[in-house]
Design a protein around this motif. Structure first.
Motif, PDB file in Angstrom:
ATOM      1  N   VAL A 167       0.833  -1.213  -0.048  1.00 46.95           N
ATOM      2  CA  VAL A 167       0.051   0.002  -0.044  1.00 46.95           C
ATOM      3  C   VAL A 167       0.699   1.201  -0.041  1.00 46.95           C
ATOM      4  CG1 VAL A 167      -1.690   1.296   1.504  1.00 46.95           C
ATOM      5  CG2 VAL A 167      -1.918  -0.948   0.963  1.00 46.95           C
ATOM      6  N   ARG A 168       1.917   1.309   0.825  1.00 46.32           N
ATOM      7  CA  ARG A 168       2.749   2.160   0.867  1.00 46.32           C
ATOM      8  C   ARG A 168       3.506   2.582  -0.693  1.00 46.32           C
ATOM      9  NH1 ARG A 168       8.033   3.950   1.074  1.00 46.32           N
ATOM     10  NH2 ARG A 168       8.477   1.776   0.737  1.00 46.32           N
ATOM     11  N   VAL A 195      -1.285   5.032   5.368  1.00 44.06           N
ATOM     12  CA  VAL A 195      -0.274   5.615   4.638  1.00 44.06           C
ATOM     13  C   VAL A 195       0.859   6.433   5.416  1.00 44.06           C
ATOM     14  CG1 VAL A 195       0.611   6.811   2.510  1.00 44.06           C
ATOM     15  CG2 VAL A 195      -1.235   5.283   2.257  1.00 44.06           C
ATOM     16  N   THR A 196       0.574   7.425   5.920  1.00 39.80           N
ATOM     17  CA  THR A 196       1.462   8.300   6.783  1.00 39.80           C
ATOM     18  C   THR A 196       2.080   7.620   7.598  1.00 39.80           C
ATOM     19  OG1 THR A 196      -0.041  10.242   6.516  1.00 39.80           O
ATOM     20  CG2 THR A 196       1.493  10.320   8.229  1.00 39.80           C
ATOM     21  N   ALA A 197       1.298   6.815   8.593  1.00 40.33           N
ATOM     22  CA  ALA A 197       2.007   5.759   9.616  1.00 40.33           C
ATOM     23  C   ALA A 197       2.970   4.826   9.157  1.00 40.33           C
ATOM     24  CB  ALA A 197       0.811   5.004  10.414  1.00 40.33           C
ATOM     25  N   SER A 246       9.036   2.398   9.615  1.00 38.92           N
ATOM     26  CA  SER A 246       9.789   1.749   8.726  1.00 38.92           C
ATOM     27  C   SER A 246      10.815   0.746   9.474  1.00 38.92           C
ATOM     28  CB  SER A 246      10.608   2.795   8.046  1.00 38.92           C
ATOM     29  OG  SER A 246      11.470   3.554   8.660  1.00 38.92           O
ATOM     30  N   ALA A 247      11.501   0.836  10.400  1.00 37.58           N
ATOM     31  CA  ALA A 247      11.953  -0.054  10.947  1.00 37.58           C
ATOM     32  C   ALA A 247      11.576  -1.464  11.287  1.00 37.58           C
ATOM     33  CB  ALA A 247      12.855   0.379  12.292  1.00 37.58           C
TER      34      ALA A 247
END
Lengths: 117, 117
Positions: A31-32, A99-101, A108-109
């Motif tokens: 999705v990202r 998407v922001t999250a 990301s990690a």
């Protein structure tokens, strides 16, 4: 001839199904990557994630059947895009917040670790 | 003596776990009822939903362990509240968009039908 694969109409997009579809680290990453809103080939979207074609196919199907993405088959190539407008009409702000999250450094990690574990 | 049941610290609240916790019609209804942000007793929150005590206990545990809710045990009574501030810090806008979606007329009919099916 290009055709759109089966997907729920906008008014039948279900909140529980959307949340379930998003509740997976691989699908969140897909999705990202799709958040540009331009249709991308399935091959391009999964590049470097390190999943098999059948696993990728499963994840794309879950997203499409939940109404998160739309898939267009053009010959042997499948193009995927987010149904941003449909989702924002049904559940305002939901996709954008996810998407922001998922794009933020706080997530990301974790994302990379979970995908490759 | 009142005590807070185990829950993840704010920085360990995980997006996938939160989405998974929310991806259930009963838990969405509990979250909707808790959206006043005042702590409510578990008994009050589940009133009229028609689930057993053990099912309710399971759903409250999933929400708490994901970091969606906080539970305080005071004698024999458990009070539950949404961790709105923690969630909004971690994933801005996410909880608000879900509460809006679940509280809206577009969702309520589906919600009631799924809970009682």
């Amino acid at each position: 001839m290009a055709r759109t694969l089966p997907q729920p109409d906008r008014e039948h997009i279900d909140l529980v199904s959307v949340l379930h579809a998003l509740a997976d680290p691989v699908r969140l990453e897909l999705v990202r990557r799709l958040a540009t809103d331009a249709p991308l080939s399935c091959t391009a979207v999964v590049e470097g994630i390190g999943i098999t074609a059948s696993t990728a196919s499963h994840h794309f199907r879950v997203l499409r059947e939940a109404g998160v993405t739309s898939t267009r088959q053009d010959g042997r190539i499948r193009y995927v895009s987010l149904r941003s407008a449909d989702l924002d009409t049904r559940f305002p702000g939901l996709l954008a917040s996810v998407v922001t999250a998922v794009g933020g450094p706080a997530y990301s990690a974790t994302s990379v670790r979970e995908i490759h574990s």
